[in-house]
Scaffold this active site. Structure first.
Site, PDB file in Angstrom:
ATOM      1  N   ASP A 297      -5.358 -76.038 115.591  1.00 37.67           N
ATOM      2  CA  ASP A 297      -5.098 -77.236 114.804  1.00 37.67           C
ATOM      3  C   ASP A 297      -3.622 -77.592 114.981  1.00 37.67           C
ATOM      4  O   ASP A 297      -2.743 -76.799 114.636  1.00 37.67           O
ATOM      5  CB  ASP A 297      -5.388 -76.983 113.333  1.00 37.67           C
ATOM      6  CG  ASP A 297      -6.871 -76.784 113.053  1.00 37.67           C
ATOM      7  OD1 ASP A 297      -7.684 -77.162 113.915  1.00 37.67           O
ATOM      8  OD2 ASP A 297      -7.207 -76.236 111.994  1.00 37.67           O
ATOM      9  N   ASP A 455     -17.843 -82.431 109.754  1.00 38.28           N
ATOM     10  CA  ASP A 455     -17.096 -81.764 108.682  1.00 38.28           C
ATOM     11  C   ASP A 455     -17.816 -81.958 107.344  1.00 38.28           C
ATOM     12  O   ASP A 455     -17.445 -82.828 106.553  1.00 38.28           O
ATOM     13  CB  ASP A 455     -15.680 -82.340 108.589  1.00 38.28           C
ATOM     14  CG  ASP A 455     -14.875 -82.100 109.845  1.00 38.28           C
ATOM     15  OD1 ASP A 455     -14.522 -80.954 110.101  1.00 38.28           O
ATOM     16  OD2 ASP A 455     -14.609 -83.080 110.573  1.00 38.28           O
TER      17      ASP A 455
END
Length: 600
Positions: A297, A455
Site C-alpha cells: 500500500d 472492498d
C-alpha cells in the site's frame, strides 16, 4: 530525477485510427501515440481470408557485422507491457533495436516478438505494415527467433479469438479458448509446470520448476504439429507450452515474468553458444501453483515522500500525538526484497489514488519503472483508474490512465471504486455500453490484465430474507448473535458504503470483462486472525475467474486454511511481510509441507 521517457512505439507511420477507431491513446508525457488495439472492434470480425505472402525470393538479407552481436531486435507494436522484456534483455547485457520497417526484421541478428493483446488486432498490424511477410521469411530462413505468448500463437494457422482469424500459418493448428466448463478458471493465470518433450536448448535450466502463464487461448498438440512441440503444460487438458525447430523458438509462458528460471530461458536464447553447463533437474513442479502475493500500500506521507504503509481496518495513521502516516519502508526497495524472498507477484496499491489524478502522480509511475528493472515477476498496480478531466479541461479516459501504467511496467491493473459504479449501472440497466473502464481496458489488453478489487464489510442479519442481496450463514455469529450476513461493497478507500453486495459485484464484473478478483475484507484488515473464509468461499464458488484472497493473514496456517477451504487461486498479505513477522519463504515451506502446490 525525472524518469526516462518510454521508447516510442514502432510502426509510427501507421495511425492508430487506421488500426482501431475507438482505442487510440496518447500518453500525457509523450508525443508518440501507442497503438492500442481493440479485440472486439467490428472491423476485425470474420474479415480474414487466407494470408498470402510474396515469394521469399523477393526479400534479401544484409550481411551482419560483429557489432550486432550485442543487439537484440525487438518487435513491439505498442500494446501492453513490453517494458519488462526490455528490462530483462538489458539485464542480460544486450542492447535493443526496435523494429521500424520489415527490413529491420530481415536484417536482425536475433529477433524477439513479445506479442501482447488480441490475435486479430496483432495480425492486422503485421499485415498492414508488411511485417507478416518479413516474419515468415525470417523464420523460414531459420534465423534466431523467440516468440512470447501471442508471439507463439500467431505462428499457427488460425485462432478462434473473435474469429476464426488467419495467423501466419507456419505451424499447423488452431488456437482455441480454454474450456471453463470443467471447473478450470479462465484466464489461466499463474505458475505452472512444463512437460519437456524434446531437446529445446533454451529450456535446459527449467527442470521441474514453475514458469508464469497468463492467457485465455492456447494451441493443442497434434500429429500435424508434433515436430514443432518442445514442451506442453496441463491445464484441464494438454496445451503447447513451447515450440522449437532449428533456431526458431516460441513459448506460451512469460520468461520475463518467471524469475530466475525465466531469465535462464532468455539467456540461453541470447547466448546459444555459451559454455553454460546443463543444470541437473531440480524443483518439484507438477501443476498450477497457488500464488503468494506481496502487497504494498503506497501513499505520500505528510512530508510528501512515497512510503509503504499498512492500515488497521484501512486506518494508516499511527495512534500517536503526531498522528503520522505509518511508514514501513520504501516501495522500490521493498518490492525488490520480496522478489528475492520468493513472492509470486508484487501488487502496488496507490491508496490515495481515488482522490487525485493518477497520471499526475509521477513518483508512482517512477516506482513502477524502477521496480520493473530488477523485479521479474508480475506487477499489479491499482488506485484511481477512471475517466478524469484535469484542471485544464483535458479529458483522459480510463483506458489512457491504464495505458500509462502498462507502459511504466505494470502487467495488470486493479480497478476498485470505478468498478462498483460500473457494476451498479450494469445491474440496473442490463446493458453493456462498451464504454466503461472494465470493458475498454479488457477489450484492448485482454481480461487477464484487469483485476477488480472488492472492498466489502460484513452487515449482520437475523434472516437472509432481510436484504435483497446475497446473504449467507456465517461461521462466527454477529455481536447480537446474528447468524447471517451480507457483504456490502465500499468505495473511496472503504469510506463509503454502496447498495451492492460483493456477490452481485463479482458476478457483474466477470460479465463486464474482469479477469481476476482481488477480494479484501474491511473487518479482517490488519487483524491477523485469518482470512474471511465465508466471504472467500462465497465469491470463489460464484465466479469462474481466479480469486485472490486478501485481508487478515497473521500466520502461515492462515494461508493453508484459505487454500484448503476455498477455491482461491492466490493469497495476498502485506503487514506481516513488511514487519517481518512471517517471511514469504516460511509461508511457501508450510504450504509445501501441507501438500499444496507452490513455487519454491
Amino acid at each position: 530525477m525525472a524518469a526516462p521517457p518510454s521508447p516510442p512505439p514502432p510502426f509510427a507511420s501507421v495511425s492508430a485510427s487506421q488500426l482501431c477507431s475507438n482505442a487510440r491513446s496518447f500518453s500525457p508525457f509523450s508525443s508518440s501515440p501507442s497503438l492500442l488495439l481493440s479485440r472486439n472492434n467490428a472491423f476485425y470480425r470474420n474479415k480474414y481470408s487466407r494470408v498470402k505472402f510474396k515469394s521469399s525470393s523477393t526479400l534479401s538479407f544484409r550481411a551482419f557485422s560483429s557489432s550486432s552481436d550485442s543487439v537484440v531486435t525487438l518487435l513491439d507494436y505498442g500494446a501492453g507491457n513490453v517494458r519488462s522484456v526490455r528490462n530483462a534483455i538489458r539485464f542480460l547485457g544486450f542492447d535493443i533495436k526496435d523494429v521500424q520497417t520489415p527490413e529491420d526484421i530481415l536484417n536482425a541478428n536475433r529477433l524477439i516478438f513479445p506479442g501482447v493483446g488480441a490475435f486479430a488486432a496483432a495480425m492486422d498490424v503485421l499485415n498492414k505494415t508488411g511485417m507478416a511477410e518479413a516474419l515468415c521469411t525470417y523464420i523460414e530462413k531459420d534465423r534466431p527467433f523467440l516468440g512470447i505468448c501471442l508471439g507463439l500463437q500467431l505462428l499457427f494457422e488460425s485462432s478462434e479469438e473473435n474469429g476464426p482469424v488467419e495467423g501466419l500459418g507456419l505451424i499447423p493448428g488452431m488456437v482455441g479458448r480454454f474450456d471453463s466448463s470443467n471447473g478450470f478458471r479462465v484466464p489461466h493465470i499463474g505458475w505452472n509446470a512444463l512437460q519437456i518433450t524434446k531437446d529445446s536448448k533454451i529450456l535446459d535450466d527449467v527442470g521441474n520448476r514453475h514458469v508464469y502463464f497468463v492467457h485465455s487461448y492456447r494451441a493443442v498438440p497434434s500429429d500435424d504439429n508434433k515436430e514443432w512441440v518442445s514442451s506442453t503444460c496441463n491445464y484441464g487438458d494438454n496445451f503447447i507450452a513451447s515450440i522449437r525447430r532449428g533456431n526458431v523458438h516460441a513459448v506460451q509462458f512469460h520468461p520475463e515474468k518467471s524469475g530466475d528460471v525465466g531469465l535462464s530461458v532468455l539467456r540461453r536464447f541470447l547466448y546459444p553458444k555459451s559454455t553454460m553447463l546443463k543444470k541437473p533437474t531440480e524443483g518439484k513442479a507438477s501443476q498450477l501453483a497457488k500464488r503468494v502475493i506481496a502487497c504494498l500500500d503506497v501513499r505520500a506521507n505528510d512530508k510528501g515522500d512515497l512510503v509503504v504503509t499498512k492500515g488497521d481496518q484501512y486506518d494508516v495513521r499511527e495512534h500517536t500525538k503526531e498522528n503520522e502516516v505509518r511508514n514501513l519502508g520504501k516501495p522500490v526497495e521493498l518490492a525488490g526484497q520480496y522478489y528475492k524472498d520468493g513472492a509470486d507477484e508484487i501488487s502496488f496499491l496507490n491508496i490515495t489514488g481515488f482522490r487525485d489524478f493518477p497520471l499526475g502522480d509521477l513518483p508512482m509511475l517512477q516506482v513502477l519503472r524502477l521496480t520493473s528493472e530488477n523485479v521479474f515477476v508480475p506487477l499489479t498496480v491499482g488506485g484511481g483508474i477512471r475517466d478524469f478531466t484535469d484542471a485544464n479541461g483535458r479529458y483522459y479516459s480510463s483506458l489512457e490512465v491504464a495505458s500509462e501504467y502498462f507502459r511504466s511496467g505494470a502487467d495488470k491493473i486493479s480497478i476498485g471504486s470505478d468498478a462498483v459504479y460500473v457494476a451498479e449501472e450494469y445491474l440496473k440497466t442490463g446493458v453493456k455500453t462498451g464504454k466503461s473502464s472494465l470493458e475498454q481496458i479488457s477489450r484492448v489488453y485482454g481480461n487477464q490484465a484487469v483485476v477488480v478489487s472488492i472492498d466489502p464489510r460484513r452487515v449482520y442479519l437475523n434472516s437472509p430474507d432481510d436484504v435483497e442481496f446475497k446473504a449467507i450463514r456465517v461461521t462466527n455469529p454477529g455481536p447480537n448473535g446474528e447468524e447471517y450476513a451480507w457483504y456490502q461493497c465500499t468505495v473511496s478507500g472503504g469510506r463509503e458504503g454502496r447498495p451492492i453486495g460483493a456477490y452481485e459485484l463479482a458476478k457483474a464484473v466477470e460479465e463486464l470483462g474482469a479477469g481476476e478478483i482481488l477480494l479484501n475484507c474491511i473487518d479482517c484488515d490488519g487483524q491477523g486472525k485469518g482470512f474471511d473464509i465465508d466471504l472467500i468461499k462465497l465469491i470463489s464458488d460464484a465466479v469462474s475467474i481466479p480469486v485472490i484472497a486478501s485481508s487478515g493473514a497473521g500466520a502461515v496456517e492462515h494461508f493453508s486454511d484459505v487454500f484448503m477451504k476455498t477455491n482461491a487461486s492466490a493469497a495476498l498479505a502485506a503487514g506481516i511481510f513488511h514487519r517481518k513477522e512471517v517471511p514469504i519463504q516460511s509461508v511457501k515451506e508450510h504450504l509445501f509441507n501441507q501438500g499444496i502446490e507452490v513455487r519454491i
